[in-house]
Design a protein around this motif. Structure first.
Motif, mmCIF file in Angstrom:
data_model
loop_
_atom_site.group_PDB
_atom_site.id
_atom_site.type_symbol
_atom_site.label_atom_id
_atom_site.label_comp_id
_atom_site.label_asym_id
_atom_site.label_seq_id
_atom_site.Cartn_x
_atom_site.Cartn_y
_atom_site.Cartn_z
ATOM 1 N N ARG A 60 -11.694 18.412 -30.835
ATOM 2 C CA ARG A 60 -13.200 17.843 -31.013
ATOM 3 C C ARG A 60 -13.278 16.752 -29.799
ATOM 4 O O ARG A 60 -14.676 16.693 -29.428
ATOM 5 C CB ARG A 60 -13.177 17.360 -32.170
ATOM 6 C CG ARG A 60 -14.323 16.749 -32.777
ATOM 7 C CD ARG A 60 -14.166 15.945 -33.810
ATOM 8 N NE ARG A 60 -13.578 14.679 -33.534
ATOM 9 C CZ ARG A 60 -12.753 14.018 -34.401
ATOM 10 N NH1 ARG A 60 -12.452 14.685 -35.461
ATOM 11 N NH2 ARG A 60 -12.083 12.900 -34.176
ATOM 12 N N ARG A 61 -12.425 15.850 -29.443
ATOM 13 C CA ARG A 61 -12.650 14.939 -28.692
ATOM 14 C C ARG A 61 -12.880 15.531 -27.145
ATOM 15 O O ARG A 61 -13.730 14.544 -26.512
ATOM 16 C CB ARG A 61 -11.394 13.877 -28.562
ATOM 17 C CG ARG A 61 -11.580 12.517 -27.937
ATOM 18 C CD ARG A 61 -12.539 11.897 -28.748
ATOM 19 N NE ARG A 61 -12.885 10.582 -27.972
ATOM 20 C CZ ARG A 61 -14.131 10.234 -27.368
ATOM 21 N NH1 ARG A 61 -15.265 11.019 -27.714
ATOM 22 N NH2 ARG A 61 -14.207 9.201 -26.869
ATOM 23 N N LEU A 62 -12.222 16.309 -26.729
ATOM 24 C CA LEU A 62 -12.395 16.855 -25.499
ATOM 25 C C LEU A 62 -14.120 17.322 -25.458
ATOM 26 O O LEU A 62 -14.786 17.161 -24.438
ATOM 27 C CB LEU A 62 -11.650 18.073 -25.104
ATOM 28 C CG LEU A 62 -10.263 17.689 -24.647
ATOM 29 C CD1 LEU A 62 -9.345 18.782 -24.639
ATOM 30 C CD2 LEU A 62 -10.163 16.719 -23.461
ATOM 31 N N LEU A 63 -14.660 17.952 -26.438
ATOM 32 C CA LEU A 63 -15.895 18.491 -26.563
ATOM 33 C C LEU A 63 -17.036 17.554 -26.825
ATOM 34 O O LEU A 63 -17.846 17.566 -25.968
ATOM 35 C CB LEU A 63 -16.024 19.342 -27.911
ATOM 36 C CG LEU A 63 -17.465 20.078 -27.975
ATOM 37 C CD1 LEU A 63 -17.617 21.281 -26.810
ATOM 38 C CD2 LEU A 63 -17.494 20.934 -29.166
ATOM 39 N N GLU A 64 -16.408 16.305 -27.342
ATOM 40 C CA GLU A 64 -17.435 15.217 -27.251
ATOM 41 C C GLU A 64 -17.636 14.520 -25.911
ATOM 42 O O GLU A 64 -18.755 14.266 -25.553
ATOM 43 C CB GLU A 64 -16.779 14.131 -28.203
ATOM 44 C CG GLU A 64 -16.821 14.516 -29.642
ATOM 45 C CD GLU A 64 -16.138 13.409 -30.760
ATOM 46 O OE1 GLU A 64 -16.192 13.654 -31.783
ATOM 47 O OE2 GLU A 64 -15.517 12.663 -30.230
ATOM 48 N N HIS A 65 -16.709 14.483 -25.154
ATOM 49 C CA HIS A 65 -16.529 13.878 -23.774
ATOM 50 C C HIS A 65 -17.596 14.831 -23.019
ATOM 51 O O HIS A 65 -18.168 14.394 -22.437
ATOM 52 C CB HIS A 65 -15.230 13.802 -23.085
ATOM 53 C CG HIS A 65 -14.316 12.858 -23.594
ATOM 54 N ND1 HIS A 65 -14.921 11.432 -23.253
ATOM 55 C CD2 HIS A 65 -13.297 12.308 -24.130
ATOM 56 C CE1 HIS A 65 -13.830 10.551 -23.486
ATOM 57 N NE2 HIS A 65 -12.945 11.314 -24.054
ATOM 58 N N ARG A 66 -17.167 16.020 -23.106
ATOM 59 C CA ARG A 66 -17.903 16.985 -22.387
ATOM 60 C C ARG A 66 -19.649 16.926 -22.663
ATOM 61 O O ARG A 66 -20.462 17.017 -21.819
ATOM 62 C CB ARG A 66 -17.707 18.616 -22.457
ATOM 63 C CG ARG A 66 -18.339 19.499 -21.817
ATOM 64 C CD ARG A 66 -18.011 19.354 -20.286
ATOM 65 N NE ARG A 66 -17.228 20.561 -20.019
ATOM 66 C CZ ARG A 66 -16.934 20.657 -18.670
ATOM 67 N NH1 ARG A 66 -17.197 19.866 -17.680
ATOM 68 N NH2 ARG A 66 -15.901 21.762 -18.167
#
Length: 88
Positions: free
Chosen positions: A7-13
């Motif tokens: 989820r955090r990687l997707l938020e960064h993206r």
């Protein structure tokens, strides 16, 4: 620090694509090259603060053994549909 890495990687993206003023967007960070897993939040916070205090050269030495295969970890944490959407 996060309790849900994909989820955090997707938020960064998403922040990068929306032009938000986050660290990832500002410095065009596109790949996760290192992470550590902890059972206790306190331990993760202590380790994060420790690494943040290091010089860049010491941080590079930490990830140097991983760069031989240079496997970008986001592939293992983001669902394939999300990756394909962002590669277009």
């Amino acid at each position: 620090m996060t309790n849900h890495l994909s989820r955090r990687l997707l938020e960064h993206r998403e922040n990068m694509h929306l032009g938000k003023k986050t660290f990832a967007a500002r410095y065009n960070c596109q790949h996760l090259v290192y992470y550590e897993k902890f059972s206790w939040v306190h331990d993760a916070i202590v380790r994060e603060k420790e690494i943040k205090g290091w010089l860049r050269i010491k941080k590079l030495e930490l990830i140097k053994p991983l760069t031989r295969i240079w496997n970008f970890w986001k592939i293992y944490f983001l669902p394939m549909t999300k990756i394909v959407r962002y590669l277009r």
